[in-house]
Design a protein around this motif. Sequence first.
Motif, PDB file in Angstrom:
ATOM      1  N   VAL A  51       0.838  -1.203   0.000  1.00 58.16           N
ATOM      2  CA  VAL A  51       0.000   0.000   0.000  1.00 58.16           C
ATOM      3  C   VAL A  51       0.869   1.248   0.000  1.00 58.16           C
ATOM      4  CG1 VAL A  51      -1.648   1.352   1.373  1.00 58.16           C
ATOM      5  CG2 VAL A  51      -2.014  -1.106   1.049  1.00 58.16           C
ATOM      6  N   TYR A  52       1.902   1.266   0.848  1.00 54.79           N
ATOM      7  CA  TYR A  52       2.785   2.433   0.921  1.00 54.79           C
ATOM      8  C   TYR A  52       3.442   2.702  -0.432  1.00 54.79           C
ATOM      9  CZ  TYR A  52       6.325   5.604   2.937  1.00 54.79           C
ATOM     10  OH  TYR A  52       7.122   6.686   3.236  1.00 54.79           O
ATOM     11  N   GLN A  53       3.925   1.658  -1.095  1.00 55.67           N
ATOM     12  CA  GLN A  53       4.546   1.832  -2.409  1.00 55.67           C
ATOM     13  C   GLN A  53       3.551   2.423  -3.409  1.00 55.67           C
ATOM     14  OE1 GLN A  53       7.987  -1.366  -3.015  1.00 55.67           O
ATOM     15  NE2 GLN A  53       6.026  -2.349  -2.644  1.00 55.67           N
ATOM     16  N   GLU A  54       2.316   1.930  -3.379  1.00 59.27           N
ATOM     17  CA  GLU A  54       1.297   2.449  -4.291  1.00 59.27           C
ATOM     18  C   GLU A  54       0.980   3.916  -3.989  1.00 59.27           C
ATOM     19  OE1 GLU A  54      -3.295   1.493  -5.606  1.00 59.27           O
ATOM     20  OE2 GLU A  54      -2.074  -0.133  -4.807  1.00 59.27           O
ATOM     21  N   VAL A  55       0.892   4.250  -2.714  1.00 57.62           N
ATOM     22  CA  VAL A  55       0.626   5.638  -2.330  1.00 57.62           C
ATOM     23  C   VAL A  55       1.771   6.544  -2.798  1.00 57.62           C
ATOM     24  CG1 VAL A  55       0.389   7.218  -0.361  1.00 57.62           C
ATOM     25  CG2 VAL A  55      -0.887   5.062  -0.395  1.00 57.62           C
ATOM     26  N   LEU A  56       3.010   6.099  -2.604  1.00 54.22           N
ATOM     27  CA  LEU A  56       4.162   6.888  -3.055  1.00 54.22           C
ATOM     28  C   LEU A  56       4.122   7.087  -4.568  1.00 54.22           C
ATOM     29  CD1 LEU A  56       6.966   5.321  -0.833  1.00 54.22           C
ATOM     30  CD2 LEU A  56       6.031   7.644  -0.632  1.00 54.22           C
ATOM     31  N   GLU A  57       3.817   6.025  -5.302  1.00 52.23           N
ATOM     32  CA  GLU A  57       3.733   6.135  -6.764  1.00 52.23           C
ATOM     33  C   GLU A  57       2.641   7.119  -7.164  1.00 52.23           C
ATOM     34  OE1 GLU A  57       3.163   2.073  -8.000  1.00 52.23           O
ATOM     35  OE2 GLU A  57       5.262   1.565  -7.615  1.00 52.23           O
ATOM     36  N   ASN A  58       1.470   6.991  -6.559  1.00 55.83           N
ATOM     37  CA  ASN A  58       0.356   7.890  -6.882  1.00 55.83           C
ATOM     38  C   ASN A  58       0.647   9.336  -6.485  1.00 55.83           C
ATOM     39  OD1 ASN A  58      -1.086   5.755  -7.920  1.00 55.83           O
ATOM     40  ND2 ASN A  58      -2.280   5.429  -6.068  1.00 55.83           N
ATOM     41  N   SER A  59       1.514   9.507  -5.495  1.00 52.39           N
ATOM     42  CA  SER A  59       1.888  10.853  -5.037  1.00 52.39           C
ATOM     43  C   SER A  59       3.097  11.400  -5.786  1.00 52.39           C
ATOM     44  CB  SER A  59       2.185  10.817  -3.529  1.00 52.39           C
ATOM     45  OG  SER A  59       1.044  10.411  -2.819  1.00 52.39           O
ATOM     46  N   LYS A  60       3.557  10.639  -6.774  1.00 55.04           N
ATOM     47  CA  LYS A  60       4.703  11.058  -7.606  1.00 55.04           C
ATOM     48  C   LYS A  60       5.976  11.253  -6.789  1.00 55.04           C
ATOM     49  CE  LYS A  60       2.041  11.790 -11.391  1.00 55.04           C
ATOM     50  NZ  LYS A  60       1.021  10.777 -11.255  1.00 55.04           N
ATOM     51  N   VAL A  61       6.170  10.369  -5.811  1.00 53.82           N
ATOM     52  CA  VAL A  61       7.381  10.383  -4.996  1.00 53.82           C
ATOM     53  C   VAL A  61       8.279   9.252  -5.485  1.00 53.82           C
ATOM     54  CG1 VAL A  61       8.353  10.094  -2.679  1.00 53.82           C
ATOM     55  CG2 VAL A  61       6.182  11.311  -2.980  1.00 53.82           C
ATOM     56  N   PRO A  62       9.422   9.585  -6.120  1.00 53.57           N
ATOM     57  CA  PRO A  62      10.334   8.515  -6.541  1.00 53.57           C
ATOM     58  C   PRO A  62      10.970   7.863  -5.311  1.00 53.57           C
ATOM     59  CG  PRO A  62      11.290  10.675  -7.006  1.00 53.57           C
ATOM     60  CD  PRO A  62       9.915  10.911  -6.453  1.00 53.57           C
ATOM     61  N   PHE A  63      11.063   6.544  -5.332  1.00 48.82           N
ATOM     62  CA  PHE A  63      11.589   5.823  -4.178  1.00 48.82           C
ATOM     63  C   PHE A  63      12.175   4.496  -4.622  1.00 48.82           C
ATOM     64  CE2 PHE A  63       7.461   4.057  -4.902  1.00 48.82           C
ATOM     65  CZ  PHE A  63       7.595   2.711  -4.594  1.00 48.82           C
ATOM     66  N   GLU A  64      12.985   3.938  -3.746  1.00 47.80           N
ATOM     67  CA  GLU A  64      13.444   2.561  -3.872  1.00 47.80           C
ATOM     68  C   GLU A  64      13.271   1.927  -2.500  1.00 47.80           C
ATOM     69  OE1 GLU A  64      17.371  -0.134  -4.883  1.00 47.80           O
ATOM     70  OE2 GLU A  64      17.321   1.948  -5.596  1.00 47.80           O
ATOM     71  N   MET A  65      12.334   0.996  -2.422  1.00 49.31           N
ATOM     72  CA  MET A  65      12.077   0.298  -1.153  1.00 49.31           C
ATOM     73  C   MET A  65      13.205  -0.704  -0.926  1.00 49.31           C
ATOM     74  SD  MET A  65       9.939   0.104   1.434  1.00 49.31           S
ATOM     75  CE  MET A  65       8.479   0.939   0.835  1.00 49.31           C
ATOM     76  N   LYS A  66      13.807  -0.646   0.265  1.00 52.02           N
ATOM     77  CA  LYS A  66      14.905  -1.554   0.595  1.00 52.02           C
ATOM     78  C   LYS A  66      14.432  -2.742   1.427  1.00 52.02           C
ATOM     79  CE  LYS A  66      18.176   0.684  -1.452  1.00 52.02           C
ATOM     80  NZ  LYS A  66      18.871   0.080  -2.585  1.00 52.02           N
ATOM     81  N   LYS A  67      13.614  -2.457   2.443  1.00 57.46           N
ATOM     82  CA  LYS A  67      13.102  -3.541   3.285  1.00 57.46           C
ATOM     83  C   LYS A  67      12.014  -2.993   4.195  1.00 57.46           C
ATOM     84  CE  LYS A  67      16.475  -3.139   7.061  1.00 57.46           C
ATOM     85  NZ  LYS A  67      17.425  -3.859   7.911  1.00 57.46           N
ATOM     86  N   ALA A  68      11.292  -3.912   4.793  1.00 50.59           N
ATOM     87  CA  ALA A  68      10.296  -3.567   5.807  1.00 50.59           C
ATOM     88  C   ALA A  68      10.577  -4.421   7.032  1.00 50.59           C
ATOM     89  CB  ALA A  68       8.882  -3.833   5.297  1.00 50.59           C
ATOM     90  N   GLU A  69      10.405  -3.839   8.187  1.00 51.29           N
ATOM     91  CA  GLU A  69      10.529  -4.582   9.447  1.00 51.29           C
ATOM     92  C   GLU A  69       9.226  -4.429  10.212  1.00 51.29           C
ATOM     93  OE1 GLU A  69      15.295  -4.229  10.413  1.00 51.29           O
ATOM     94  OE2 GLU A  69      13.900  -3.061  11.612  1.00 51.29           O
TER      95      GLU A  69
END
Length: 134
Positions: A51-69
């Motif tokens: 969900v967070y990745q989708e929200v970032l994409e929809n918000s036009k925030v470039p990112f690279e997810m490394k991991k989740a804890e």
Amino acid sequence: MTENVKTITLTANDGNFELQQETANWTLRADQGYSPVQMLASAAAACGGYVYQEVLENSKVPFEMKKAEVAYTRDEVDNKAHPLKEIELTFYLQVPADLQKKATSCLRLINRNCPVVQSLDPKITISEKAVFVD
């Protein structure tokens, strides 16, 4: 039952339940694999991460997810079943410095859009945070 029903079969094997996978079965028991409670907390982390990745994409925030804890605590005092009490999701990702505040703001949309979180008892406190890495 409705047509939207999905079925997962857990195989009983020597007193354990196993989730069947193509490469190897997953034993759902704390001393031999992941406990069902660990799987539940992990499901919240994975779903929240998607969900967070989708929200970032929809918000036009470039990112690279490394991991989740995921860190969790159980109610060891007030309930004999020791259900989950708190879940903390931490996402480690790369985001340009000028967009990190916006990426942090996007965290607030996870809980209301994550079907796993929405399926949990509302008494469980769920928090999220982003850690920005190089």
